[in-house]
Design an enzyme around this catalytic site. Structure first.
Site, PDB file in Angstrom:
ATOM      1  N   ASP A  78       0.815  -1.215   0.000  1.00 23.34           N
ATOM      2  CA  ASP A  78       0.000   0.000   0.000  1.00 23.34           C
ATOM      3  C   ASP A  78       0.852   1.270   0.000  1.00 23.34           C
ATOM      4  O   ASP A  78       0.419   2.307  -0.497  1.00 23.34           O
ATOM      5  CB  ASP A  78      -0.962   0.014   1.197  1.00 23.34           C
ATOM      6  CG  ASP A  78      -2.196  -0.837   0.916  1.00 23.34           C
ATOM      7  OD1 ASP A  78      -2.598  -0.928  -0.266  1.00 23.34           O
ATOM      8  OD2 ASP A  78      -2.760  -1.417   1.864  1.00 23.34           O
ATOM      9  N   PRO A 196     -24.476  -6.736   5.400  1.00 23.29           N
ATOM     10  CA  PRO A 196     -23.073  -6.862   5.843  1.00 23.29           C
ATOM     11  C   PRO A 196     -22.507  -5.528   6.353  1.00 23.29           C
ATOM     12  O   PRO A 196     -21.749  -5.505   7.330  1.00 23.29           O
ATOM     13  CB  PRO A 196     -22.337  -7.313   4.571  1.00 23.29           C
ATOM     14  CG  PRO A 196     -23.382  -7.933   3.710  1.00 23.29           C
ATOM     15  CD  PRO A 196     -24.664  -7.206   4.008  1.00 23.29           C
ATOM     16  N   CYS A 386      16.955  -6.156 -11.431  1.00 27.94           N
ATOM     17  CA  CYS A 386      17.582  -6.824 -10.292  1.00 27.94           C
ATOM     18  C   CYS A 386      18.011  -8.243 -10.679  1.00 27.94           C
ATOM     19  O   CYS A 386      18.956  -8.399 -11.431  1.00 27.94           O
ATOM     20  CB  CYS A 386      16.667  -6.770  -9.072  1.00 27.94           C
ATOM     21  SG  CYS A 386      17.609  -6.764  -7.541  1.00 27.94           S
ATOM     22  N   HIS A 523      15.526  -1.273  -8.492  1.00 31.77           N
ATOM     23  CA  HIS A 523      14.111  -1.487  -8.824  1.00 31.77           C
ATOM     24  C   HIS A 523      13.460  -0.157  -9.237  1.00 31.77           C
ATOM     25  O   HIS A 523      12.871   0.525  -8.405  1.00 31.77           O
ATOM     26  CB  HIS A 523      13.356  -2.043  -7.607  1.00 31.77           C
ATOM     27  CG  HIS A 523      13.669  -3.462  -7.315  1.00 31.77           C
ATOM     28  ND1 HIS A 523      13.025  -4.505  -7.932  1.00 31.77           N
ATOM     29  CD2 HIS A 523      14.558  -4.025  -6.469  1.00 31.77           C
ATOM     30  CE1 HIS A 523      13.512  -5.647  -7.486  1.00 31.77           C
ATOM     31  NE2 HIS A 523      14.442  -5.389  -6.591  1.00 31.77           N
ATOM     32  N   GLU A 525      10.813   0.364 -10.731  1.00 28.48           N
ATOM     33  CA  GLU A 525       9.340   0.360 -10.650  1.00 28.48           C
ATOM     34  C   GLU A 525       8.819   1.064  -9.399  1.00 28.48           C
ATOM     35  O   GLU A 525       7.682   1.530  -9.375  1.00 28.48           O
ATOM     36  CB  GLU A 525       8.786  -1.065 -10.732  1.00 28.48           C
ATOM     37  CG  GLU A 525       9.079  -1.985  -9.546  1.00 28.48           C
ATOM     38  CD  GLU A 525      10.385  -2.761  -9.674  1.00 28.48           C
ATOM     39  OE1 GLU A 525      11.313  -2.269 -10.352  1.00 28.48           O
ATOM     40  OE2 GLU A 525      10.486  -3.850  -9.080  1.00 28.48           O
TER      41      GLU A 525
END
Ligand code: GLN
Length: 555
Positions: A78, A196, A386, A523, A525
């Site tokens: 997250d 719910p 990597c 990395h 990304e």
């Protein structure tokens, strides 16, 4: 615990109900982006109820990718959403697990800091949680705190109790509770069900928290009557029942939530006055995503082909590369195991670009190397990240530099040509210390983690992509390029296009006589954003697009 609020920062606490995977992280990130678009500064924190001290040691199959921050924290994925949607920079203090909280309480107890008192969940654990949250007080206008897991989980209780107390400590005008639930659509009945949500809010109430805003994940828009019904049962105003409808692209979430008025409600409840939001950039972004001019197919050859969560940031960075080129990126996950056992080549042939991502362990190694050989020989754009970079070096060493049996010592400790190896001693720029380690060192402690500077060599793919000489990228690996073989590999045609400033660590390699072949030890990304696609992903996708167009035109 005595609390002295700075009265600068307002806290939004986001909990989730009914079931997991409702997209709390995305909702939090989207809310952050909306607040930023109204000129506020934001930050985030994720409180994860599991016992692992951090997700660094967790299997990506189970937990999704491990996201790495500039300061070298191994965090929940997250954090990636938070950074992609906003300008907030995540660090160690933005992700806490129960394990980390307990660990620090237990250390204090061992040091005798509790002066002989009985150490308990309330107040000691809850105080420690509050302390973690309050580190953000005073740093921004709004801090968005996401509680992992689902309301009702036993392990999440101390966190829920801590945020309940924080409302009392900080006051109503400084705290807001948002609860994300599911309103399922029952096909056979042709209607949505609110039960719910009612149960989940009841559960939250039992912990002493009355939500201020309900965000309801649903397939179909909730009409005014339904909102009224939910409002009545859950004790919130109908305008505070927000439809969080399923969308095609995750980057639509801020716009949809804005249409539902979530940012207005938040500001009103927290007593914040701002101008109108500047959401044009999000509208333009979504327009670009939904109206691509081209399509490109990228093959990803990795171990975790079954679970997209394991490559979350990578997947997003490729989408961003597509956005930069007005292209829709179709991802094709090709099993390295299948390639290893001789199959799958026709799948590689369908790809305009091939990417080998990061990874640990030997599974599928020879399959990944086969994919690299295919890309090199057929001039298919290749991007190795990597482990993908390390294997590109291995492939080159074996097949071009004629080092038979070349390998990484991680995967073959007895290789005659250890082109990738464990550096026993290296100078860590971030700590300013020389690190020493060997094969027996503790696994967790020996990774090169977080942001490191890298100097680029002019006139290379890397230098052209970045358009600058020095860059900073995030790392998470143990093994490195072995300089003992550097000269021999360079003589055979391998281009070293990026190194650490002192030149001891090889960070990027390329091939000279290939349209686009690049491997990087870091990395990239983790630093790509939809509004700011990463240069390497942008150029990789562009090369793949050119390859596709050339293939079509020339054949
Ligand atoms: N397993 C390799 C190493 O430890 C690569 C790690 C990675 O790809 N993140 O160096």
């Amino acid at each position: 615990m005595k609390i002295q609020p700075t009265k600068k920062t307002k806290f939004i606490f986001i909990t989730g109900g009914v079931l997991s995977s409702l997209g709390k992280g995305l909702a939090a990130a989207a809310i952050g982006s909306l607040l930023e678009s109204r000129g506020m500064t934001v930050t985030f924190q994720k409180l994860d109820p599991y016992i692992n001290v951090d997700p660094g040691t967790m299997n990506p199959f189970q937990h999704g990718e491990v996201y790495v921050t500039d300061d070298g924290a191994e965090t929940d994925l997250d954090m990636g959403h938070y950074e992609r949607y906003t300008n907030a920079v995540m660090a160690q203090i933005n992700n806490y697990t129960s394990g980390r909280i307990y660990y620090s309480v237990i250390m204090k107890e061992r040091r005798g800091e509790y002066l002989g008192g009985t150490v308990q969940v309330i107040p000691h654990i809850t105080d420690e949680i509050k302390r973690a949250v309050l580190q953000l007080d005073g740093t921004v206008d709004v801090a968005i705190i996401e509680i992992g897991g689902t309301i009702g989980d036993i392990e999440g209780l101390p966190f829920v109790e801590a945020i309940r107390q924080l409302r009392g400590d900080l006051g109503r005008e400084y705290t807001l509770f948002i609860h994300l639930t599911l309103v399922p659509y029952i096909k056979t009945a042709g209607e949505v069900k609110t039960k719910p949500t009612q149960h989940s809010v009841k559960e939250l109430l039992a912990s002493g928290i009355q939500p201020d805003i309900l965000m309801c994940r649903t397939e179909v828009p909730l009409n005014a009557d339904l909102k009224k019904k939910i409002a009545l049962f859950c004790n919130v105003e109908p305008e505070s029942v927000i439809t969080a409808i399923d969308v095609d692209s995750i980057y639509e979430v801020p716009l949809r939530l804005h249409e539902e008025g979530v940012d207005d409600r938040i500001l009103e409840k927290l007593g914040i006055w701002t101008g109108a939001p500047h959401i044009r950039p999000w509208q333009e972004l979504v327009h670009r995503i939904k109206n691509p001019k081209h399509t490109v197919t990228i093959g990803i050859t990795g171990k975790y082909v079954d679970l997209k969560e394991s490559y979350k940031s990578l997947h997003e960075a490729l989408v961003h590369g597509g956005i930069a080129n007005e292209a829709r990126v179709e991802l094709k996950y090709i099993s390295a195991d299948e390639l290893e056992s001789g199959g799958g080549i026709e799948q590689l042939e369908e790809c305009d670009g091939i990417l080998v991502p990061g990874g640990f362990g030997s599974r599928g190694t020879e399959g990944k190397i086969r994919a690299i050989t295919h890309a090199r020989e057929n001039r298919v754009p290749f991007f190795g990240i990597c482990l993908g970079m390390q294997l590109a070096v291995v492939e080159f060493a074996r097949n071009i530099a004629k080092m038979e049996g070349a390998h990484s010592t991680e995967l073959d400790p007895a290789t005659p040509f250890p082109v990738i190896y464990l550096m026993k001693e290296w100078f860590d720029f971030r700590t300013g210390k020389t690190e020493v380690r060997d094969e027996n060192s503790d696994m967790g402690g020996t990774l090169r983690l977080g942001a490191y500077p890298c100097r680029l060599v002019p006139d290379t793919l890397a230098a052209r992509a970045y358009g600058q000489e020095e860059i900073s990228e995030r790392h998470r690996h143990r093994y490195e390029f072995n300089n003992e073989f550097r000269e021999r590999l360079e003589e055979a045609g391998l281009v070293v296009s990026g190194t650490s400033p002192d030149k001891t660590l090889v960070e990027i390699v390329e091939l000279g006589d290939h349209p686009w072949f690049l491997g990087c030890q870091f990395h990239p990304e983790f630093k790509s954003k939809p509004m700011k696609p990463h240069p390497l992903f942008r150029d990789f996708i562009r090369a793949a697009l050119e390859a596709r167009q050339a293939g079509k035109g020339g054949a």
